[in-house]
Write a protein that holds these residues in place. Structure first.
Motif, PDB file in Angstrom:
ATOM      1  N   ASP A 152      -4.370   0.126 -96.507  1.00  0.00           N
ATOM      2  CA  ASP A 152      -3.045   0.664 -96.824  1.00  0.00           C
ATOM      3  C   ASP A 152      -1.957   0.191 -95.860  1.00  0.00           C
ATOM      4  O   ASP A 152      -0.869   0.742 -95.817  1.00  0.00           O
ATOM      5  CB  ASP A 152      -3.069   2.188 -96.932  1.00  0.00           C
ATOM      6  N   GLY A 153      -2.253  -0.871 -95.090  1.00  0.00           N
ATOM      7  CA  GLY A 153      -1.216  -1.543 -94.319  1.00  0.00           C
ATOM      8  C   GLY A 153      -1.000  -1.089 -92.887  1.00  0.00           C
ATOM      9  O   GLY A 153      -0.075  -1.572 -92.236  1.00  0.00           O
ATOM     10  N   ILE A 154      -1.811  -0.187 -92.368  1.00  0.00           N
ATOM     11  CA  ILE A 154      -1.652   0.239 -90.979  1.00  0.00           C
ATOM     12  C   ILE A 154      -2.180  -0.873 -90.070  1.00  0.00           C
ATOM     13  O   ILE A 154      -3.319  -1.303 -90.208  1.00  0.00           O
ATOM     14  CB  ILE A 154      -2.395   1.561 -90.697  1.00  0.00           C
ATOM     15  N   ALA A 155      -1.345  -1.327 -89.159  1.00  0.00           N
ATOM     16  CA  ALA A 155      -1.736  -2.363 -88.198  1.00  0.00           C
ATOM     17  C   ALA A 155      -2.539  -1.688 -87.085  1.00  0.00           C
ATOM     18  O   ALA A 155      -2.072  -1.513 -85.958  1.00  0.00           O
ATOM     19  CB  ALA A 155      -0.514  -3.069 -87.644  1.00  0.00           C
ATOM     20  N   LEU A 156      -3.778  -1.315 -87.404  1.00  0.00           N
ATOM     21  CA  LEU A 156      -4.587  -0.475 -86.532  1.00  0.00           C
ATOM     22  C   LEU A 156      -4.868  -1.113 -85.180  1.00  0.00           C
ATOM     23  O   LEU A 156      -4.848  -0.435 -84.154  1.00  0.00           O
ATOM     24  CB  LEU A 156      -5.894  -0.099 -87.234  1.00  0.00           C
ATOM     25  N   GLY A 157      -5.100  -2.415 -85.159  1.00  0.00           N
ATOM     26  CA  GLY A 157      -5.320  -3.090 -83.883  1.00  0.00           C
ATOM     27  C   GLY A 157      -4.106  -2.989 -82.975  1.00  0.00           C
ATOM     28  O   GLY A 157      -4.227  -2.683 -81.787  1.00  0.00           O
ATOM     29  N   SER A 158      -2.935  -3.206 -83.527  1.00  0.00           N
ATOM     30  CA  SER A 158      -1.696  -3.100 -82.758  1.00  0.00           C
ATOM     31  C   SER A 158      -1.426  -1.665 -82.320  1.00  0.00           C
ATOM     32  O   SER A 158      -0.935  -1.425 -81.218  1.00  0.00           O
ATOM     33  CB  SER A 158      -0.510  -3.611 -83.573  1.00  0.00           C
ATOM     34  N   VAL A 159      -1.746  -0.726 -83.183  1.00  0.00           N
ATOM     35  CA  VAL A 159      -1.586   0.694 -82.838  1.00  0.00           C
ATOM     36  C   VAL A 159      -2.431   1.030 -81.620  1.00  0.00           C
ATOM     37  O   VAL A 159      -1.962   1.675 -80.675  1.00  0.00           O
ATOM     38  CB  VAL A 159      -1.971   1.600 -84.032  1.00  0.00           C
ATOM     39  N   LEU A 160      -3.657   0.568 -81.614  1.00  0.00           N
ATOM     40  CA  LEU A 160      -4.556   0.856 -80.498  1.00  0.00           C
ATOM     41  C   LEU A 160      -4.070   0.193 -79.206  1.00  0.00           C
ATOM     42  O   LEU A 160      -4.136   0.790 -78.128  1.00  0.00           O
ATOM     43  CB  LEU A 160      -5.974   0.414 -80.847  1.00  0.00           C
ATOM     44  N   VAL A 161      -3.554  -1.028 -79.303  1.00  0.00           N
ATOM     45  CA  VAL A 161      -2.981  -1.696 -78.130  1.00  0.00           C
ATOM     46  C   VAL A 161      -1.835  -0.856 -77.567  1.00  0.00           C
ATOM     47  O   VAL A 161      -1.745  -0.625 -76.361  1.00  0.00           O
ATOM     48  CB  VAL A 161      -2.498  -3.126 -78.487  1.00  0.00           C
TER      49      VAL A 161
END
Length: 122
Positions: free
Chosen positions: A37-46
């Motif tokens: 659904d488009g969440i940039a999960l890797g970037s969020v975690l960074v």
């Protein structure tokens, strides 16, 4: 954001991280990973790691992320195992000295863990 109030973005990101963990068995999310659904999960975690390092991530959020297995910094447990490995086998391995916390790659707590004596087997 007002403390104690719901934050839909945090809730969505945490739910996405939980789903990733359930699917993959870990939370070592690649930086470029995006959910369906488009969440940039890797970037969020960074970004969450950066906030924690700067002291801008609340204790309850840190606890929620640690409950899922998030490492601070990423892969710190791998570094601890790497640094402890040579000593576990009685090898003197000065080539890993550059990884010490003076260079910021592992925390003093992780370094202390790696420095512990290996168990004695008799």
């Amino acid at each position: 954001m007002v403390p104690g109030q719901a934050n839909p973005q945090w809730d969505a990101n945490l739910a996405a991280l939980r789903a990733y963990c359930a699917e993959h068995g870990h939370v070592d999310v690649p930086t470029v990973y995006r959910t369906a659904d488009g969440i940039a999960l890797g970037s969020v975690l960074v970004e969450l790691r950066h906030k924690r390092r700067r002291g801008r991530l609340s204790a309850d959020r840190v606890a929620a992320l640690e409950e899922l297995g998030v490492d601070w910094p990423p892969n710190e447990s791998v570094w601890v195992d790497f640094l402890a490995g040579p000593s576990l086998y009685g090898w003197d391995c000065p080539s890993v000295l550059w990884l010490r916390p003076a260079y910021g790659l592992i925390s003093p707590q992780a370094e202390a863990s790696a420095q512990k004596e290996p168990p004695s087997y008799g």
